[in-house]
Design a protein around this motif. Structure first.
Motif, PDB file in Angstrom:
ATOM      1  N   VAL A 140     -42.600 -67.712  66.172  1.00  0.00           N
ATOM      2  CA  VAL A 140     -42.271 -68.942  65.543  1.00  0.00           C
ATOM      3  C   VAL A 140     -41.826 -68.471  64.002  1.00  0.00           C
ATOM      4  O   VAL A 140     -40.860 -68.417  63.695  1.00  0.00           O
ATOM      5  CB  VAL A 140     -44.386 -69.975  65.415  1.00  0.00           C
ATOM      6  CG1 VAL A 140     -43.897 -70.359  64.872  1.00  0.00           C
ATOM      7  CG2 VAL A 140     -44.318 -69.969  66.523  1.00  0.00           C
ATOM      8  N   SER A 141     -42.382 -67.995  63.432  1.00  0.00           N
ATOM      9  CA  SER A 141     -42.081 -67.484  61.816  1.00  0.00           C
ATOM     10  C   SER A 141     -40.752 -67.264  60.904  1.00  0.00           C
ATOM     11  O   SER A 141     -39.705 -67.834  60.355  1.00  0.00           O
ATOM     12  CB  SER A 141     -42.662 -66.845  61.061  1.00  0.00           C
ATOM     13  OG  SER A 141     -42.409 -65.781  61.720  1.00  0.00           O
ATOM     14  N   ASP A 142     -40.209 -66.498  62.484  1.00  0.00           N
ATOM     15  CA  ASP A 142     -38.986 -65.769  62.712  1.00  0.00           C
ATOM     16  C   ASP A 142     -37.628 -66.796  62.458  1.00  0.00           C
ATOM     17  O   ASP A 142     -37.245 -67.299  62.086  1.00  0.00           O
ATOM     18  CB  ASP A 142     -38.594 -64.645  63.686  1.00  0.00           C
ATOM     19  CG  ASP A 142     -39.344 -63.391  63.552  1.00  0.00           C
ATOM     20  OD1 ASP A 142     -39.247 -63.573  61.972  1.00  0.00           O
ATOM     21  OD2 ASP A 142     -39.344 -62.641  64.062  1.00  0.00           O
TER      22      ASP A 142
ATOM     23  N   SER B 109     -37.888 -69.284  59.840  1.00  0.00           N
ATOM     24  CA  SER B 109     -37.197 -69.170  58.834  1.00  0.00           C
ATOM     25  C   SER B 109     -35.056 -68.801  58.945  1.00  0.00           C
ATOM     26  O   SER B 109     -34.210 -69.295  58.179  1.00  0.00           O
ATOM     27  CB  SER B 109     -37.168 -67.135  58.901  1.00  0.00           C
ATOM     28  OG  SER B 109     -38.288 -66.961  57.836  1.00  0.00           O
ATOM     29  N   GLY B 110     -34.315 -68.839  60.053  1.00  0.00           N
ATOM     30  CA  GLY B 110     -33.707 -68.762  61.381  1.00  0.00           C
ATOM     31  C   GLY B 110     -32.822 -70.338  60.592  1.00  0.00           C
ATOM     32  O   GLY B 110     -31.507 -70.214  60.297  1.00  0.00           O
ATOM     33  N   VAL B 111     -34.029 -70.820  61.049  1.00  0.00           N
ATOM     34  CA  VAL B 111     -33.576 -72.619  60.126  1.00  0.00           C
ATOM     35  C   VAL B 111     -33.020 -72.762  58.893  1.00  0.00           C
ATOM     36  O   VAL B 111     -31.799 -73.721  58.742  1.00  0.00           O
ATOM     37  CB  VAL B 111     -34.243 -73.450  60.612  1.00  0.00           C
ATOM     38  CG1 VAL B 111     -33.949 -74.855  60.449  1.00  0.00           C
ATOM     39  CG2 VAL B 111     -34.876 -73.530  62.040  1.00  0.00           C
TER      40      VAL B 111
ATOM     41  N   ASN C 187     -24.835 -71.045  65.268  1.00  0.00           N
ATOM     42  CA  ASN C 187     -26.163 -71.099  64.775  1.00  0.00           C
ATOM     43  C   ASN C 187     -26.413 -72.440  65.244  1.00  0.00           C
ATOM     44  O   ASN C 187     -28.101 -72.765  65.240  1.00  0.00           O
ATOM     45  CB  ASN C 187     -26.843 -70.141  64.191  1.00  0.00           C
ATOM     46  CG  ASN C 187     -26.524 -69.193  63.443  1.00  0.00           C
ATOM     47  OD1 ASN C 187     -25.883 -67.979  65.369  1.00  0.00           O
ATOM     48  ND2 ASN C 187     -25.796 -68.284  62.875  1.00  0.00           N
ATOM     49  N   SER C 188     -25.303 -73.399  65.197  1.00  0.00           N
ATOM     50  CA  SER C 188     -26.536 -75.005  65.454  1.00  0.00           C
ATOM     51  C   SER C 188     -26.598 -75.292  66.274  1.00  0.00           C
ATOM     52  O   SER C 188     -27.353 -76.439  67.176  1.00  0.00           O
ATOM     53  CB  SER C 188     -25.317 -76.307  64.321  1.00  0.00           C
ATOM     54  OG  SER C 188     -25.828 -75.931  62.265  1.00  0.00           O
ATOM     55  N   THR C 189     -25.377 -74.854  67.553  1.00  0.00           N
ATOM     56  CA  THR C 189     -25.400 -75.273  68.318  1.00  0.00           C
ATOM     57  C   THR C 189     -26.390 -74.287  69.388  1.00  0.00           C
ATOM     58  O   THR C 189     -27.280 -74.483  69.920  1.00  0.00           O
ATOM     59  CB  THR C 189     -24.256 -75.295  68.864  1.00  0.00           C
ATOM     60  OG1 THR C 189     -23.306 -74.515  68.649  1.00  0.00           O
ATOM     61  CG2 THR C 189     -23.217 -76.794  68.453  1.00  0.00           C
ATOM     62  N   LEU C 190     -25.163 -73.376  69.771  1.00  0.00           N
ATOM     63  CA  LEU C 190     -26.446 -71.976  70.473  1.00  0.00           C
ATOM     64  C   LEU C 190     -27.829 -71.479  70.477  1.00  0.00           C
ATOM     65  O   LEU C 190     -28.516 -71.166  70.765  1.00  0.00           O
ATOM     66  CB  LEU C 190     -25.087 -70.934  70.852  1.00  0.00           C
ATOM     67  CG  LEU C 190     -23.722 -71.003  71.171  1.00  0.00           C
ATOM     68  CD1 LEU C 190     -22.996 -69.956  71.667  1.00  0.00           C
ATOM     69  CD2 LEU C 190     -24.046 -71.868  72.591  1.00  0.00           C
ATOM     70  N   GLY C 191     -27.570 -71.960  68.598  1.00  0.00           N
ATOM     71  CA  GLY C 191     -28.716 -71.390  68.248  1.00  0.00           C
ATOM     72  C   GLY C 191     -29.535 -71.945  67.787  1.00  0.00           C
ATOM     73  O   GLY C 191     -30.766 -71.548  67.428  1.00  0.00           O
ATOM     74  N   LEU C 192     -29.627 -72.944  68.461  1.00  0.00           N
ATOM     75  CA  LEU C 192     -30.592 -74.485  68.670  1.00  0.00           C
ATOM     76  C   LEU C 192     -31.100 -74.989  66.684  1.00  0.00           C
ATOM     77  O   LEU C 192     -32.252 -74.839  66.705  1.00  0.00           O
ATOM     78  CB  LEU C 192     -31.556 -73.727  69.160  1.00  0.00           C
ATOM     79  CG  LEU C 192     -31.766 -73.436  70.918  1.00  0.00           C
ATOM     80  CD1 LEU C 192     -32.826 -73.114  71.176  1.00  0.00           C
ATOM     81  CD2 LEU C 192     -30.744 -74.946  71.378  1.00  0.00           C
ATOM     82  N   GLY C 193     -30.113 -75.080  66.127  1.00  0.00           N
ATOM     83  CA  GLY C 193     -30.406 -75.733  64.997  1.00  0.00           C
ATOM     84  C   GLY C 193     -30.602 -74.739  63.838  1.00  0.00           C
ATOM     85  O   GLY C 193     -31.571 -74.366  62.728  1.00  0.00           O
ATOM     86  N   GLY C 194     -30.405 -72.767  64.182  1.00  0.00           N
ATOM     87  CA  GLY C 194     -30.326 -72.337  63.714  1.00  0.00           C
ATOM     88  C   GLY C 194     -31.741 -71.090  63.592  1.00  0.00           C
ATOM     89  O   GLY C 194     -32.300 -69.778  63.231  1.00  0.00           O
ATOM     90  N   MET C 195     -31.738 -71.422  64.800  1.00  0.00           N
ATOM     91  CA  MET C 195     -33.901 -70.688  65.594  1.00  0.00           C
ATOM     92  C   MET C 195     -33.516 -69.571  65.800  1.00  0.00           C
ATOM     93  O   MET C 195     -34.431 -68.517  65.606  1.00  0.00           O
ATOM     94  CB  MET C 195     -34.045 -71.192  66.516  1.00  0.00           C
ATOM     95  CG  MET C 195     -35.671 -72.518  65.627  1.00  0.00           C
ATOM     96  SD  MET C 195     -36.445 -73.427  66.972  1.00  0.00           S
ATOM     97  CE  MET C 195     -35.279 -74.132  68.036  1.00  0.00           C
ATOM     98  N   PHE C 196     -32.169 -69.072  66.350  1.00  0.00           N
ATOM     99  CA  PHE C 196     -31.782 -68.279  66.766  1.00  0.00           C
ATOM    100  C   PHE C 196     -30.616 -67.923  66.341  1.00  0.00           C
ATOM    101  O   PHE C 196     -29.698 -68.830  65.485  1.00  0.00           O
ATOM    102  CB  PHE C 196     -31.799 -67.909  68.201  1.00  0.00           C
ATOM    103  CG  PHE C 196     -32.858 -68.237  69.341  1.00  0.00           C
ATOM    104  CD1 PHE C 196     -33.554 -67.222  69.617  1.00  0.00           C
ATOM    105  CD2 PHE C 196     -33.107 -69.211  69.700  1.00  0.00           C
ATOM    106  CE1 PHE C 196     -34.960 -67.861  70.032  1.00  0.00           C
ATOM    107  CE2 PHE C 196     -34.283 -69.719  69.907  1.00  0.00           C
ATOM    108  CZ  PHE C 196     -35.472 -68.842  70.571  1.00  0.00           C
ATOM    109  N   ASP C 197     -29.304 -66.864  66.143  1.00  0.00           N
ATOM    110  CA  ASP C 197     -28.639 -66.437  65.628  1.00  0.00           C
ATOM    111  C   ASP C 197     -27.492 -65.697  66.419  1.00  0.00           C
ATOM    112  O   ASP C 197     -27.145 -64.597  66.427  1.00  0.00           O
ATOM    113  CB  ASP C 197     -29.494 -65.278  64.556  1.00  0.00           C
ATOM    114  CG  ASP C 197     -27.818 -64.809  63.278  1.00  0.00           C
ATOM    115  OD1 ASP C 197     -26.630 -65.451  63.301  1.00  0.00           O
ATOM    116  OD2 ASP C 197     -28.113 -63.685  62.378  1.00  0.00           O
ATOM    117  N   PRO C 198     -27.159 -65.989  66.967  1.00  0.00           N
ATOM    118  CA  PRO C 198     -26.341 -65.285  68.804  1.00  0.00           C
ATOM    119  C   PRO C 198     -25.008 -65.044  67.430  1.00  0.00           C
ATOM    120  O   PRO C 198     -23.697 -64.469  68.073  1.00  0.00           O
ATOM    121  CB  PRO C 198     -25.952 -66.693  68.978  1.00  0.00           C
ATOM    122  CG  PRO C 198     -25.975 -68.347  68.886  1.00  0.00           C
ATOM    123  CD  PRO C 198     -27.086 -67.439  67.443  1.00  0.00           C
ATOM    124  N   ALA C 199     -24.794 -65.894  66.074  1.00  0.00           N
ATOM    125  CA  ALA C 199     -23.533 -65.597  65.077  1.00  0.00           C
ATOM    126  C   ALA C 199     -23.554 -64.297  65.178  1.00  0.00           C
ATOM    127  O   ALA C 199     -22.250 -63.286  65.020  1.00  0.00           O
ATOM    128  CB  ALA C 199     -23.217 -66.889  64.405  1.00  0.00           C
TER     129      ALA C 199
END
Length: 241
Positions: free
Chosen positions: A63-65, A68-70, A102-114
Motif C-alpha cells: 500500500v505504501s509503495d 509513494s508512486g502517486v 503512469n497516469s493511465t496504465l499505471g493507474l495514476g502513478g500507483m504503478f510505474d510501467p514507464a
C-alpha cells in the motif's frame, strides 16, 4: 520540509563517514543555520519521525509503495515544466511520456510501467532552472521546517509548489491533508538512512555537504565539474573547496 524530499539520499549513501568539520565558504551564516538545524532536528525527533515510523508500521508495504508512486507521479508535472524552461528536450519527452503512461496504465502513478519501458525518472526543479539561467547559488541556508537550501533554491521552492497539481485542489483541508501525507511518505522513505546520519561526526556538516554536493550533481545532470583548490590552501587541514 524538515528533511528535503529525497534530495540528500544519494549523498547520504556516498558521504557516510566522510564529512569534515570547519568553516565552509558557502556557509557564512553557520551559527544561524546550526540553530535552525537543532530546531528542525527536535521537530523531527519528537513529531515527524514518530509519525513516519507509525505509518510505516501500520501500512503494508504494497500500500505504501502505491502511495509513494502517486506522489512521484505528481512530481512529474513540475519536472516537466522545469525541463521546458531549461530547454532540455530529452527530459521533456521522457517526463511527458512517463506522466502519460503512469497516469493511465499505471493507474495514476500507483504503478510505474514507464520505468519498465526504459523511461527513467528525471529530476528537475526551479532551483535547477535558475542555475541554468545563470543565477548564482548564494549562501547555504537551513530553513525552519523546510530544511537545507541555498539563496537560489529558496526562490525555487514556492515556484515548484505553484506548479504542483496539488495546488489545484480547491478544498483547503483536503489540499493540506494531501501535502501532509506527502511529507509523511517522504520521511518514511528516509527512515532506513537515519543510522548513517547518526554515525556522522557532525550531523550538521554532514547534511550541509551532502545537500550542496547533491544539488551540484543535479544541476550538472550527473556530471559535475571537479572542484578547484583555493590558492594557498592545505587540503589536509583546511576546507579548500
Amino acid at each position: 520540509m524538515v528533511l528535503a524530499r529525497l534530495a540528500i539520499v544519494l549523498s547520504l549513501l556516498v558521504l557516510a563517514g566522510c564529512a569534515t568539520t570547519g568553516t565552509h565558504k558557502d556557509d557564512p551564516y553557520e551559527d544561524f543555520n546550526r540553530s535552525m538545524y537543532t530546531f528542525n532536528k527536535g521537530l523531527d525527533t519528537y513529531f515527524l519521525k514518530p509519525v513516519a515510523k507509525g505509518y510505516d508500521t501500520v501500512t503494508p508495504t504494497v500500500v505504501s509503495d502505491r502511495i509513494s508512486g502517486v506522489f512521484d507521479n505528481i512530481d512529474e508535472v513540475p519536472t516537466l515544466a522545469n525541463s521546458l524552461l531549461q530547454w532540455k528536450w530529452g527530459s521533456v519527452g521522457v517526463t511527458f511520456s512517463r506522466f502519460v503512461i503512469n497516469s493511465t496504465l499505471g493507474l495514476g502513478g500507483m504503478f510505474d510501467p514507464a520505468s519498465a519501458m526504459g523511461l527513467d525518472r528525471r529530476d528537475e526543479d526551479f532551483g535547477q532552472t535558475l542555475a541554468a539561467w545563470g543565477a548564482p547559488q548564494g549562501a547555504y541556508l537551513m530553513l525552519p521546517f523546510l530544511g537545507p537550501s541555498t539563496m537560489r533554491d529558496v526562490w525555487g521552492k514556492p515556484v515548484d509548489g505553484y506548479l504542483s497539481p496539488m495546488q489545484e485542489i480547491d478544498h483547503v483541508r483536503t489540499r493540506n491533508a494531501v501535502r501532509g501525507m506527502d511529507l509523511i511518505d517522504t520521511r518514511k522513505r528516509l527512515l532506513e538512512l537515519d543510522p548513517l546520519l547518526e554515525e556522522a561526526l557532525d550531523e550538521y556538516v554532514f547534511v550541509r555537504d551532502a545537500y550542496l554536493q547533491r544539488r551540484n550533481y543535479l544541476i550538472h545532470d550527473g556530471n559535475p565539474p571537479l572542484p578547484e583548490l583555493e590558492d594557498d590552501c592545505d587540503p589536509i587541514d583546511d576546507d579548500c573547496y
